[in-house]
Design a protein around this motif. Structure first.
Motif, PDB file in Angstrom:
ATOM      1  N   PRO A 230      -3.349   9.211  -6.441  1.00  0.00           N
ATOM      2  CA  PRO A 230      -3.122   7.962  -6.153  1.00  0.00           C
ATOM      3  C   PRO A 230      -3.703   7.008  -6.847  1.00  0.00           C
ATOM      4  O   PRO A 230      -3.078   5.763  -6.623  1.00  0.00           O
ATOM      5  CB  PRO A 230      -3.885   8.165  -4.531  1.00  0.00           C
TER       6      PRO A 230
ATOM      7  N   THR B  91       0.813  -1.241   0.009  1.00  0.00           N
ATOM      8  CA  THR B  91      -0.015   0.054  -0.034  1.00  0.00           C
ATOM      9  C   THR B  91       0.892   1.240   0.074  1.00  0.00           C
ATOM     10  O   THR B  91       2.087   1.193   0.118  1.00  0.00           O
ATOM     11  CB  THR B  91      -0.632   0.080   1.379  1.00  0.00           C
ATOM     12  N   LEU B  92       0.153   2.364   0.062  1.00  0.00           N
ATOM     13  CA  LEU B  92       0.985   3.488   0.223  1.00  0.00           C
ATOM     14  C   LEU B  92       1.456   3.709   1.136  1.00  0.00           C
ATOM     15  O   LEU B  92       2.972   4.233   1.323  1.00  0.00           O
ATOM     16  CB  LEU B  92       0.171   4.800  -0.337  1.00  0.00           C
TER      17      LEU B  92
ATOM     18  N   SER C 255       2.102  11.280  -2.991  1.00  0.00           N
ATOM     19  CA  SER C 255       1.308  10.753  -3.921  1.00  0.00           C
ATOM     20  C   SER C 255      -0.245  11.672  -4.269  1.00  0.00           C
ATOM     21  O   SER C 255      -0.867  11.759  -3.225  1.00  0.00           O
ATOM     22  CB  SER C 255       0.872   9.520  -3.980  1.00  0.00           C
TER      23      SER C 255
ATOM     24  N   ASP D 255      -0.945   5.704  -8.964  1.00  0.00           N
ATOM     25  CA  ASP D 255       0.231   5.097  -8.352  1.00  0.00           C
ATOM     26  C   ASP D 255       0.266   3.957  -8.263  1.00  0.00           C
ATOM     27  O   ASP D 255      -0.403   3.177  -7.741  1.00  0.00           O
ATOM     28  CB  ASP D 255       0.199   5.744  -6.817  1.00  0.00           C
TER      29      ASP D 255
ATOM     30  N   ARG E  73       2.273   2.078  -6.467  1.00  0.00           N
ATOM     31  CA  ARG E  73       2.374   1.617  -4.938  1.00  0.00           C
ATOM     32  C   ARG E  73       0.979   1.402  -4.314  1.00  0.00           C
ATOM     33  O   ARG E  73       1.000   1.075  -3.254  1.00  0.00           O
ATOM     34  CB  ARG E  73       3.388   2.489  -4.184  1.00  0.00           C
ATOM     35  N   ARG E  74      -0.112   1.946  -4.897  1.00  0.00           N
ATOM     36  CA  ARG E  74      -1.525   1.717  -4.202  1.00  0.00           C
ATOM     37  C   ARG E  74      -1.659   0.535  -4.119  1.00  0.00           C
ATOM     38  O   ARG E  74      -1.509  -0.409  -4.493  1.00  0.00           O
ATOM     39  CB  ARG E  74      -2.327   2.526  -4.945  1.00  0.00           C
TER      40      ARG E  74
ATOM     41  N   VAL F  21       6.531   9.250   1.310  1.00  0.00           N
ATOM     42  CA  VAL F  21       5.875   8.887  -0.004  1.00  0.00           C
ATOM     43  C   VAL F  21       4.954  10.065  -0.255  1.00  0.00           C
ATOM     44  O   VAL F  21       3.971  10.528   0.604  1.00  0.00           O
ATOM     45  CB  VAL F  21       4.903   7.603  -0.035  1.00  0.00           C
TER      46      VAL F  21
END
Length: 296
Positions: free
Chosen positions: A164, A147-148, A161, A167, A169-170, A159
């Motif tokens: 999101p 997750t973020l 963002s 993103d 990484r979400r 981080v």
């Protein structure tokens, strides 16, 4: 201009360009007969001054937050109420919608997870509301690092963002979760050790590096409080261990004392029996059979 006076006003007008904040003065122009025939408009761009004023206001607010947190900690406030106040102050300071402050702990195999000390109640169903009410006081725990906020924990880095949904990484949002339009994840360090994380969301203008730098004193305060509470918990555990060890030792000493008394009583009883046997043998003209402390 109807009153023939000079007027000065502070206005915000994007159409004038610049930063938008201006001091505007309007002065009447008179003819030879003293009649107003026109006016002179002068605008001074004060946007930088307004930004400096806002930065100063926020800095004062930040110092107040830090001072209040330190005073509460010194007065032995419980960690949950202290971190809830810190989170609410952080949201107010950054104009964010919701957030979380947590401590980074590790499972037996060394895998990190986040134990929440303060979190905004954004439960969107009755079931989640009940779950929050029942578990928030114990500290919610988050184990999914994809997750973020997990990216903050895994990398130990900030981080930012502001989009999101795009993103990589979400981790995705559950159905019905409030929108996540912007996210800022901040690692909390004590010395070189990553001890916690703060995450905030949905500032209307998004987040930037300037804000991250501005929040460093706040993060340092959080780090010192987390470390202090850890030391306090360790002290309490040590005291409990010492108390338990003392109680166990006392119990063993009592058992040894009881065993010793029983042994002594038995030995004394045996001496008495041997003395009686010796006395009977003596009466019958026979030599004594036992040596005892009283007749050696």
């Amino acid at each position: 201009l109807s009153d023939g006076q000079v007027h000065v006003e502070e206005v915000y007008e994007e159409r004038l360009g610049g930063g938008g904040y201006y001091i505007v003065s309007v002065s009447p122009i008179y003819d030879s007969q003293g009649q107003v025939t026109g006016s002179v408009h002068i605008a001074y761009d004060i946007s930088e001054r307004k930004k400096m004023e806002e930065r100063l206001r926020q800095s004062v607010h930040l110092l107040e937050i830090i001072r209040n947190a330190q005073e509460k900690f010194i007065s032995f406030a419980d960690s949950r109420s202290l971190f809830e106040e810190l989170l609410n102050s952080l949201l107010s300071l950054t104009n964010s919608e919701y957030g979380i402050i947590g401590e980074i702990l590790y499972k037996a195999e060394g895998v990190p997870y986040l134990k929440c000390h303060a979190i905004t109640n954004i439960a969107w169903t009755e079931e989640l509301k009940r779950f929050y009410e029942e578990n928030a006081t114990k500290g919610l725990e988050f184990y999914n690092m994809n997750t973020l906020f997990g990216a903050v924990i895994k990398t130990g880095k900030t981080v930012i963002s502001n989009n999101p949904y795009e993103d990589p990484r979400r981790g995705g949002l559950p159905e019905g979760h409030p929108p996540l339009n912007a996210f800022l994840g901040l690692p909390i360090y004590w010395g070189n050790n990553l001890v916690g994380m703060a995450g905030i969301a949905n500032r209307p203008d998004g987040y930037n590096k300037e804000m991250v730098e501005f929040l460093q004193p706040f993060l340092t305060t959080c780090g010192s409080i987390i470390e202090a509470y850890r030391n306090e918990q360790m002290r309490k555990k040590t005291e409990e261990s010492l108390k338990k060890a003392y109680e166990e030792l006392s119990a063993k000493n009592k058992e040894l004392e009881r065993f010793h008394n029983l042994t002594v009583d038995r030995e004394l009883h045996m001496v008495e029996l041997k003395d009686e046997v010796n006395a009977l043998l003596k009466k019958s003209g026979q030599p004594k059979k036992y040596e005892t402390p009283g007749n050696i």
